[in-house]
Design a protein around this motif. Structure first.
Motif, mmCIF file in Angstrom:
data_model
loop_
_atom_site.group_PDB
_atom_site.id
_atom_site.type_symbol
_atom_site.label_atom_id
_atom_site.label_comp_id
_atom_site.label_asym_id
_atom_site.label_seq_id
_atom_site.Cartn_x
_atom_site.Cartn_y
_atom_site.Cartn_z
ATOM 1 N N ASP A 42 0.835 -1.198 0.000
ATOM 2 C CA ASP A 42 0.000 0.000 0.000
ATOM 3 C C ASP A 42 0.870 1.248 0.000
ATOM 4 O OD1 ASP A 42 -2.823 -1.064 0.379
ATOM 5 O OD2 ASP A 42 -1.776 -2.045 2.038
ATOM 6 N N GLU A 43 0.562 2.177 -0.898
ATOM 7 C CA GLU A 43 1.280 3.448 -0.979
ATOM 8 C C GLU A 43 0.375 4.536 -0.405
ATOM 9 O OE1 GLU A 43 2.211 3.634 -5.175
ATOM 10 O OE2 GLU A 43 4.117 2.604 -4.847
ATOM 11 N N LEU A 44 0.530 4.804 0.873
ATOM 12 C CA LEU A 44 -0.335 5.764 1.553
ATOM 13 C C LEU A 44 0.090 7.195 1.266
ATOM 14 C CD1 LEU A 44 -0.622 4.055 5.064
ATOM 15 C CD2 LEU A 44 -2.281 4.012 3.202
ATOM 16 N N PRO A 45 -0.869 8.122 1.274
ATOM 17 C CA PRO A 45 -0.520 9.533 1.116
ATOM 18 C C PRO A 45 0.403 9.984 2.249
ATOM 19 C CG PRO A 45 -2.885 9.193 0.878
ATOM 20 C CD PRO A 45 -2.321 7.910 1.389
ATOM 21 N N LEU A 100 -0.720 9.199 9.561
ATOM 22 C CA LEU A 100 -1.649 8.315 8.857
ATOM 23 C C LEU A 100 -1.214 6.850 8.951
ATOM 24 C CD1 LEU A 100 -4.233 8.822 7.126
ATOM 25 C CD2 LEU A 100 -2.775 8.532 5.118
ATOM 26 N N ARG A 101 0.040 6.573 8.629
ATOM 27 C CA ARG A 101 0.507 5.187 8.590
ATOM 28 C C ARG A 101 0.400 4.516 9.961
ATOM 29 N NH1 ARG A 101 2.631 1.730 5.310
ATOM 30 N NH2 ARG A 101 2.762 3.249 3.604
ATOM 31 N N GLU A 154 -3.562 18.218 6.435
ATOM 32 C CA GLU A 154 -2.200 18.384 6.933
ATOM 33 C C GLU A 154 -1.753 17.277 7.870
ATOM 34 O OE1 GLU A 154 -2.394 22.351 8.612
ATOM 35 O OE2 GLU A 154 -1.505 23.173 6.764
ATOM 36 N N SER A 155 -2.686 16.733 8.639
ATOM 37 C CA SER A 155 -2.329 15.673 9.585
ATOM 38 C C SER A 155 -3.597 15.076 10.168
ATOM 39 C CB SER A 155 -1.448 16.221 10.716
ATOM 40 O OG SER A 155 -2.159 17.170 11.490
#
Length: 325
Positions: free
Chosen positions: A118-121, A126-127, A204-205
């Protein structure tokens, strides 16, 4: 004295997830010798449970894999821990893989079950929440977050569909455009009709308190309270190690990532090499991956059987010729 022919396993399976284990079990039951190479990095490791798997709903991912390994081993499958760095060979000579510790393994046939990454933003925080309260699939996780405040992180053309889909599990849905999504007029009308809120601006977060997701910080505005955040991450087929065989990823029509193209039975463009699970099917859940791999194992067995039949038939005919029969 004639040197005896080297004995190598019938099938090398690369990947010890649901697909690889299912194939190992089926091939073992077919009395095939199998070696499974497992890097120990299952894609669903962060998830609290596996859902939609008949008879195993809610089981922890690690527990499901442990059961699968035990079952495969009971039919003779061997396991090797490691990461494949390179692969070579062909259907006539067999296939060889090199692991990260230098170990080399061979097999008559090769099954690629390496899955997806998975390529998360690149959103801070987030991760760390991935697989907990940052999720992607309503059919995998929607029940667990039903009636909560759910955010949809805009990350591509599929994000509007995700928002409309998750509306089935909660009335409190917010689509964060994240400077990545511009709904069409028709989509904007659909969102409004379903009561889905839309938040403009770059995300932003994420805000976490007491080990729970509490909100999303948007540039130029106040935090938006959410209890779960949906991310349509791009995915990448784990195929780097197989470039030497001529295997290359293809871009999926959904534009959500790459996959390895196969025919309906899991055969790749390289004779003697098959693939099963998410590496070839982006949409497959755990149960579907296991089912597809079981069938591909049957096809591999039949392919080996045909080769063995041809060799035995040739030897039989030669023996008849030598005997003058």
């Amino acid at each position: 004295m004639t040197k005896s022919k080297e004995l190598i396993p019938d099938v090398l399976i690369i990947g010890g997830g649901a697909a690889g284990l299912s194939a190992a079990q089926m091939l073992g039951r077919s009395r095939r010798s199998v070696v499974v190479v497992d890097s120990g990095e299952p894609r669903n490791a962060p998830a609290e449970g596996v859902h939609g798997f008949l008879s195993r709903d809610g089981i922890k991912p690690a527990d499901l894999l442990a059961i699968g390994r035990d079952e495969a081993e009971s039919y003779g499958a061997a396991f090797v821990r490691g990461r494949v760095l390179a692969a070579r060979g062909d259907v006539d000579r067999g296939f060889e893989v090199t692991l990260d510790d230098g170990t080399q393994l061979r097999g008559r046939r090769l099954l690629v079950a390496t899955g997806l990454a998975d390529e998360l933003p690149a959103v801070p925080g987030l991760r760390e929440r991935w697989g907990k309260d940052v999720l992607h699939c309503p059919f995998c996780h929607g029940w667990e977050v039903q009636d909560q405040a759910i955010g949809i992180l805009g990350n591509g053309p599929w994000s509007v569909h995700q928002a409309l889909l998750f509306r089935q599990w909660s009335r409190d849905i917010t689509l964060f455009l994240n400077n990545r999504v511009v709904p069409s007029d028709a989509e904007a009308e659909q969102l409004a009709a379903r009561g889905i809120k839309v938040a403009a601006g770059m995300v932003e977060s994420v805000r976490v308190e007491e080990d729970r997701l509490r909100g999303v910080a948007v540039a130029g505005g106040p935090d938006v309270a959410v209890e779960a955040l949906v991310v349509g991450a791009r995915v990448k087929a784990r195929l780097e190690a197989f470039a030497g065989l001529g295997l290359a990823p293809s871009e999926h029509a959904s534009r959500m990532g790459t996959y390895l193209a196969t025919d309906a039975d899991g055969a790749t463009s390289v004779p003697g090499v098959w693939a099963a699970g998410n590496v070839t099917d982006l949409k497959a859940q755990v149960l579907a991956s296991a089912a597809a791999a079981a069938w591909t194992a049957v096809v591999i067995n039949n392919h080996l059987m045909a080769e063995e039949m041809a060799a035995d038939l040739a030897a039989y005919r030669e023996s008849l010729s030598l005997s003058g029969a």
